[in-house]
Design an enzyme around this catalytic site. Structure first.
Site, PDB file in Angstrom:
ATOM      1  N   SER A   1       0.856  -1.192   0.000  1.00  0.00           N
ATOM      2  CA  SER A   1       0.000   0.000   0.000  1.00  0.00           C
ATOM      3  C   SER A   1       0.887   1.235   0.000  1.00  0.00           C
ATOM      4  O   SER A   1       2.011   1.200   0.526  1.00  0.00           O
ATOM      5  CB  SER A   1      -0.892   0.012   1.252  1.00  0.00           C
ATOM      6  OG  SER A   1      -1.523   1.263   1.435  1.00  0.00           O
TER       7      SER A   1
ATOM      8  N   TYR B   1      -1.744  -0.159   9.996  1.00  0.00           N
ATOM      9  CA  TYR B   1      -1.877  -0.798   8.687  1.00  0.00           C
ATOM     10  C   TYR B   1      -0.711  -0.391   7.797  1.00  0.00           C
ATOM     11  O   TYR B   1      -0.058  -1.230   7.169  1.00  0.00           O
ATOM     12  CB  TYR B   1      -3.207  -0.395   8.054  1.00  0.00           C
ATOM     13  CG  TYR B   1      -3.389  -0.861   6.630  1.00  0.00           C
ATOM     14  CD1 TYR B   1      -3.752  -2.168   6.356  1.00  0.00           C
ATOM     15  CD2 TYR B   1      -3.229   0.024   5.568  1.00  0.00           C
ATOM     16  CE1 TYR B   1      -3.935  -2.594   5.046  1.00  0.00           C
ATOM     17  CE2 TYR B   1      -3.415  -0.387   4.258  1.00  0.00           C
ATOM     18  CZ  TYR B   1      -3.768  -1.702   4.008  1.00  0.00           C
ATOM     19  OH  TYR B   1      -3.945  -2.118   2.705  1.00  0.00           O
TER      20      TYR B   1
ATOM     21  N   LYS C   1       2.398  -2.616   6.149  1.00  0.00           N
ATOM     22  CA  LYS C   1       2.693  -2.651   4.722  1.00  0.00           C
ATOM     23  C   LYS C   1       4.131  -2.211   4.440  1.00  0.00           C
ATOM     24  O   LYS C   1       4.761  -2.685   3.480  1.00  0.00           O
ATOM     25  CB  LYS C   1       1.696  -1.780   3.959  1.00  0.00           C
ATOM     26  CG  LYS C   1       0.268  -2.317   3.974  1.00  0.00           C
ATOM     27  CD  LYS C   1       0.173  -3.701   3.350  1.00  0.00           C
ATOM     28  CE  LYS C   1      -1.255  -4.174   3.208  1.00  0.00           C
ATOM     29  NZ  LYS C   1      -1.375  -5.487   2.552  1.00  0.00           N
TER      30      LYS C   1
END
Length: 251
Positions: A143, A156, A160
């Site tokens: 991401s 998150y 990533k």
């Protein structure tokens, strides 16, 4: 669309919908057989039908972080289609929104377990079962949150970032027979990302030089390229697929 993956089998985690399913569709269109995973058997059955039925695709329900599930998927891929040449680690979770100072550490551990550790497990097991002897190609779905700060979804993004680093490390370890790359999308219009744009899509898209949010097919095209021989001299790279967002859009 082509036959560049003819005779090859791809395993794609988290592929009953969204980006994972779009990647599966693109690989099938380019001649591959696919084995897709997800937690819901009924959703996987619908996806298999969409992919052309059991001659083209196999769905295996289970939790991506479950080692036994991983073993079953790889075994069934080889038994059903004869190989496990391509791997796409697409499964990811982001169950919280808010500052890191208020993050439940148990949730933080789960995010890292699913988004990073399980991806490494899939690579290890696929390597042991097939790729170590026969070669292959791997794509990890990262991401842009792993490249630049993303307030509200920081854990998150951190997971990533770890996945991006794992991609480079694995590329060094597994070459020359196995290539490992990643794609890093910005906001793509999927159920997973809906909280980031629903009700304000035009406003969010204004930060993108190309004037729109991503579609799953945008990521699928990049992933298919990285898995193909067109990218035969690429490994350890993270290809940003973001409509120009990271060129200077708002964080």
């Amino acid at each position: 669309m082509s036959d560049r993956f003819a005779g090859r089998t791809a395993i794609i985690t988290g592929a009953s919908r969204g980006i994972g399913l779009a990647i599966a569709e693109r690989l099938v269109a380019d001649g591959a057989k696919v084995v897709i995973t997800g937690r819901k058997a009924d959703a996987l059955a619908e996806a298999v039908t969409r992919l052309g039925g059991h001659d083209q695709a196999l769905g295996v329900a289970g939790h991506t972080a479950d080692a036994d599930h991983c073993d079953e998927v790889i075994t069934r891929a080889i038994d059903t289609f004869g190989s496990a040449d391509l791997l796409v680690n697409n499964t990811g979770i982001n169950p919280v929104y808010g500052p890191l100072t208020e993050l439940d550490l148990a949730v933080a551990r789960t995010i890292v377990e699913v988004n990073c550790i399980s991806a490494l497990s899939w690579v290890q097991k696929t390597h042991q079962a097939w790729m170590g002897k026969h070669g292959g190609a791997i794509v990890n779905v990262a991401s842009v949150g792993g490249i630049r700060p993303a307030p509200g979804i920081a854990m998150y993004g951190a997971s990533k970032a770890m996945l991006i680093h794992l991609t480079a490390e694995l590329a060094l370890e597994l070459g020359p027979g196995i290539r490992v790359n990643a794609v890093a999308p910005a906001v793509v219009k999927t159920k997973f990302a809906s909280a980031l744009y629903e009700g304000r899509e035009e406003e969010v898209a204004a930060a993108y030089p190309l004037g729109r949010l991503g579609a799953p097919r945008d990521v699928a095209g990049a992933a298919a390229f990285l898995l193909s021989e067109d990218a035969a001299w690429m490994t350890g790279q993270t290809v940003v697929v973001d409509g120009g967002f990271t060129l200077g859009g708002a964080a």
